[in-house]
Enzyme design. Sequence first.
Site, short mmCIF file in Angstrom:
data_model
loop_
_atom_site.label_atom_id
_atom_site.label_comp_id
_atom_site.label_asym_id
_atom_site.label_seq_id
_atom_site.Cartn_x
_atom_site.Cartn_y
_atom_site.Cartn_z
N ALA A 166 -5.48 -2.42 10.25
CA ALA A 166 -4.87 -3.84 9.58
C ALA A 166 -3.40 -3.72 9.42
O ALA A 166 -2.56 -3.63 8.65
CB ALA A 166 -5.35 -4.01 7.89
N LEU A 167 -3.05 -3.29 10.79
CA LEU A 167 -1.48 -3.05 10.98
C LEU A 167 -0.67 -4.21 10.63
O LEU A 167 -0.78 -5.36 11.08
CB LEU A 167 -1.49 -2.40 12.20
CG LEU A 167 -2.43 -1.28 12.63
CD1 LEU A 167 -1.89 -0.87 14.17
CD2 LEU A 167 -2.42 -0.01 11.86
N HIS A 193 3.51 -0.05 9.62
CA HIS A 193 2.87 0.84 10.42
C HIS A 193 3.54 1.13 11.70
O HIS A 193 3.55 2.13 12.42
CB HIS A 193 1.42 0.22 10.64
CG HIS A 193 0.41 0.47 9.67
ND1 HIS A 193 0.07 -0.92 8.92
CD2 HIS A 193 -0.09 1.59 8.73
CE1 HIS A 193 -0.71 -0.60 8.16
NE2 HIS A 193 -0.81 0.73 7.92
N GLY A 240 4.36 6.68 5.79
CA GLY A 240 5.30 5.72 4.92
C GLY A 240 5.81 6.19 3.50
O GLY A 240 4.82 6.62 3.06
N ASP A 271 3.81 4.89 0.29
CA ASP A 271 2.70 5.76 -0.32
C ASP A 271 3.40 6.92 -0.78
O ASP A 271 3.02 7.71 -0.14
CB ASP A 271 1.69 5.62 0.40
CG ASP A 271 0.91 4.04 0.86
OD1 ASP A 271 0.40 3.79 -0.15
OD2 ASP A 271 1.03 4.22 2.12
N SER A 326 2.15 -4.25 3.05
CA SER A 326 0.81 -3.52 2.63
C SER A 326 -0.16 -4.32 3.30
O SER A 326 -0.19 -5.64 3.34
CB SER A 326 0.72 -3.40 1.11
OG SER A 326 -0.57 -3.16 0.91
N SER A 327 -1.36 -3.80 4.02
CA SER A 327 -2.39 -4.37 4.36
C SER A 327 -3.06 -5.12 3.44
O SER A 327 -3.67 -6.08 3.48
CB SER A 327 -3.61 -3.39 4.87
OG SER A 327 -2.65 -2.54 5.86
#
Length: 310
Positions: free
Chosen positions: A58-59, A63, A173, A176, A211-212
């Site tokens: 889910a880039l 990412h 990243g 997080d 964020s995904s």
Amino acid sequence: MQYGYHIEATNSNTVISTLDNLRSLNMIICKTKSEVREALQVIRDNGERIGAVPTMGALHNGHLSLVEKVKSLGGHAVASIFVNPLQFGPHEDFSDYPRTLDSDLALLKAQGCDVVFTPAGREFVSADFSTKISVAGVGEGHCANSRPQFFDGVATIVTKLLNVFSPDFAVFGEKDYQQLMVITQLVRDLDLDIEIIGAPTVRESDGLAMSSRNEYLSPKERSQAAKLFETLNLVAEKIAQGRVAWADIQKWAIARLETAGFANVDYINYVDAMSLEPILSPDQPGRLLAAAWMGKTRLIDNIPIARRIS
Ligand code: PAF
């Protein structure tokens, strides 16, 4: 339980014997550990560096910035796409987590990624898998309070991925941030000869951290979600002014988020940037960490707090 996914076409039967051969393939997609080890060995045999970018797919541009970081450091990028069942709690969104393999592969290819590892769930986490890597200290508190299985799941799968890839470095990243600290600690504790590099959070134009899970937000929730970053910045100003006690700033921030539409604030904590312990002195570099629920979506964010020069 559903584990990962399969892709139909791979170039797994291709013999990759030289780096030129590997380059001519553009991006190698590997479904098995042996395929990815073989592809990476070609790079290693040529004395070139490998940078790893573990992802759950889910880039988004966040990412892609990690792949870009690998390339900017002169490495060959190996990315993984694996929705890790070990890091989801029983009532969390494992089965709903977005799976967008085709567009992920296209994005990675456009970004110049060299090798992608897309293991099928059971190939990577076998039915009788029973090892758990648990990082005390930085792996406790904050997100671990509401997601008790999360960091053990991350630490375990990331250790497996690093073991398969044996990269020179790996990029994660800063979005997080607690995860980044957990991985930094485990690599140090387990003597893995891999440099862990944090890359800055990539944000939407209104400041919302990419964020995904942002795609779960309704249009109304999406318009309110950037208040999390805005509030962190206002908190940082209050800390810098040094006039109000932290407990009062924290109460103010929680009330502000609730007024802005956040149903529940899991935490907003001001911590030492390395130990993630509550900050004792403004002379230490700090980090503001927060997690809050916008409807059914849990958003996290964090920003650095510079060391106060007195
Ligand atoms: O940050 C993520 O996407 C995941 O937690 C990670 C590091 C890929 C482990 O599954």
